[in-house]
Design an enzyme around this catalytic site. Structure first.
Site, PDB file in Angstrom:
ATOM      1  N   LYS A 132     153.846 -21.037  57.696  1.00 10.09           N
ATOM      2  CA  LYS A 132     153.389 -19.955  56.809  1.00 10.09           C
ATOM      3  C   LYS A 132     154.416 -18.824  56.648  1.00 10.09           C
ATOM      4  O   LYS A 132     154.580 -18.292  55.551  1.00 10.09           O
ATOM      5  CB  LYS A 132     152.056 -19.372  57.299  1.00 10.09           C
ATOM      6  CG  LYS A 132     150.870 -20.314  57.124  1.00 10.09           C
ATOM      7  CD  LYS A 132     149.573 -19.620  57.525  1.00 10.09           C
ATOM      8  CE  LYS A 132     148.408 -20.596  57.474  1.00 10.09           C
ATOM      9  NZ  LYS A 132     147.110 -19.933  57.726  1.00 10.09           N
ATOM     10  N   ASP A 186     143.792 -16.630  52.898  1.00 12.85           N
ATOM     11  CA  ASP A 186     142.946 -16.616  54.098  1.00 12.85           C
ATOM     12  C   ASP A 186     141.972 -15.433  54.076  1.00 12.85           C
ATOM     13  O   ASP A 186     140.808 -15.561  54.473  1.00 12.85           O
ATOM     14  CB  ASP A 186     143.800 -16.551  55.368  1.00 12.85           C
ATOM     15  CG  ASP A 186     144.489 -17.879  55.658  1.00 12.85           C
ATOM     16  OD1 ASP A 186     143.958 -18.932  55.255  1.00 12.85           O
ATOM     17  OD2 ASP A 186     145.564 -17.868  56.289  1.00 12.85           O
TER      18      ASP A 186
END
Ligand code: ATR
Length: 286
Positions: free
Chosen positions: A75, A111
């Site tokens: 990420k 997220d």
């Protein structure tokens, strides 16, 4: 080449290292079928060494992908190597969703959206609380802190075993966020209307400390971003003490929505059938 919208088929990926455990192909596969779309969404295991070349192949079109998801441990690198990270991922320093436009890799992080959309669905009105307690200061807590702050919660206490990590996040996310040592937990819980576990406590079957949730205001909500098991030891405790609980599975499902819409052009819905598909998969691959 693209002849017309009708004949262009989009392909998307999820990449991580390892990637076997990913349930994202199940989620996107369900939506592709449900919406009657051609296209694909597949898992690709890419090592950290090979990841820069993977991003390059997106940029120059060699990969043939419209975009995809990025998970652990890529990420941060996905954010760093993307051409157009948005504000959300720039503040986090991490991206989980990529898409290609005009040979440029765009990046965002969904997220936080997944987290808030799950609470909106299961505990509407949650954002009316003035104070939230977030247990944990690891990578997974960042998007949660950002999202809760951006929804207007005035005071956010980040409580962590390693105080320095909590302080780092308080510095990063601004005035609303306060770093707290573990010992401060009971004190900061008194004013809170929302308790969020972002730690891996209890995941490996180890003992979880007893938490007295009853010091929180009545009507408070307790949630966990871990969804294996669905009812984590922390959620078990909170429920036994009479609190409304929200499990973390919805966060996984909702975080997938914006990416799917970007790559395949239709906004999918998180429904009960999809949730059951993932629960069944968890039962088969415990
Ligand atoms: P992730 O990126 O998934 O959040 P992580 O960065 O390893 O994973 O963070 C795990 C979180 O769980 C951290 O907040 C960690 O606390 P420390 O920062 O002190 O390590 C917390 N955690 C894990 N095991 C714990 C335990 N036994 N007691 C208290 N906190 C724990």
């Amino acid at each position: 080449m693209r002849d017309s919208r009708e004949t262009f088929v989009n392909h998307a990926f999820v990449t991580g290292y390892p990637i076997r455990h990913s349930r994202s192909p199940l989620i996107h596969g369900y939506w592709l079928k449900q919406l009657g779309l051609e296209g694909s969404y597949r898992a690709y295991e890419v090592s950290p060494e090979a990841f820069p070349d993977f991003i390059l192949s997106l940029k120059n079109g060699q990969s043939g992908f419209t975009g995809g998801n990025v998970t652990i441990p890529h990420k941060e690198l996905a954010f760093a190597l993307s051409d157009r990270p948005d504000e959300l991922s720039s503040e986090l320093g991490a991206s989980n969703t990529l898409w290609v436009e005009d040979d440029l890799v765009h990046a965002t992080n969904t997220d936080g959206h997944g987290f808030t959309a799950n609470l909106d669905e299961r505990a509407p009105g949650w954002d009316q609380c003035r104070t939230a307690v977030i247990l944990g200061a690891g990578g997974a807590s960042r998007a949660v802190i950002q999202a809760v702050r951006d929804r207007g919660v005035k005071t956010i206490h980040v409580v962590n075993r390693t105080a320095a990590r909590a302080q780092e996040l308080a510095d990063r996310f601004g005035q609303a966020v306060h770093a707290q040592p573990m010992e401060a937990l009971p004190e900061v819980m008194k004013d809170a209307g929302l308790f969020i576990n972002t730690t891996s406590l209890g995941m490996d079957g180890s003992a979880v400390p007893e938490i007295d949730f009853t010091i929180m205001k009545s009507g408070s909500i307790v949630t966990d971003i871990v969804y294996v098991p669905l009812k984590t030891p922390i959620l078990e405790q909170a429920e036994a003490q009479g609190f409304a609980i929200v499990d973390g599975l919805g966060m996984l499902l909702h975080q997938a929505v914006p990416g799917f819409e970007k790559w395949f052009g239709k906004r999918p819905a998180v429904d009960a059938t999809l949730r059951q598909i993932i629960i069944d998969d968890m039962a088969h691959h415990a």
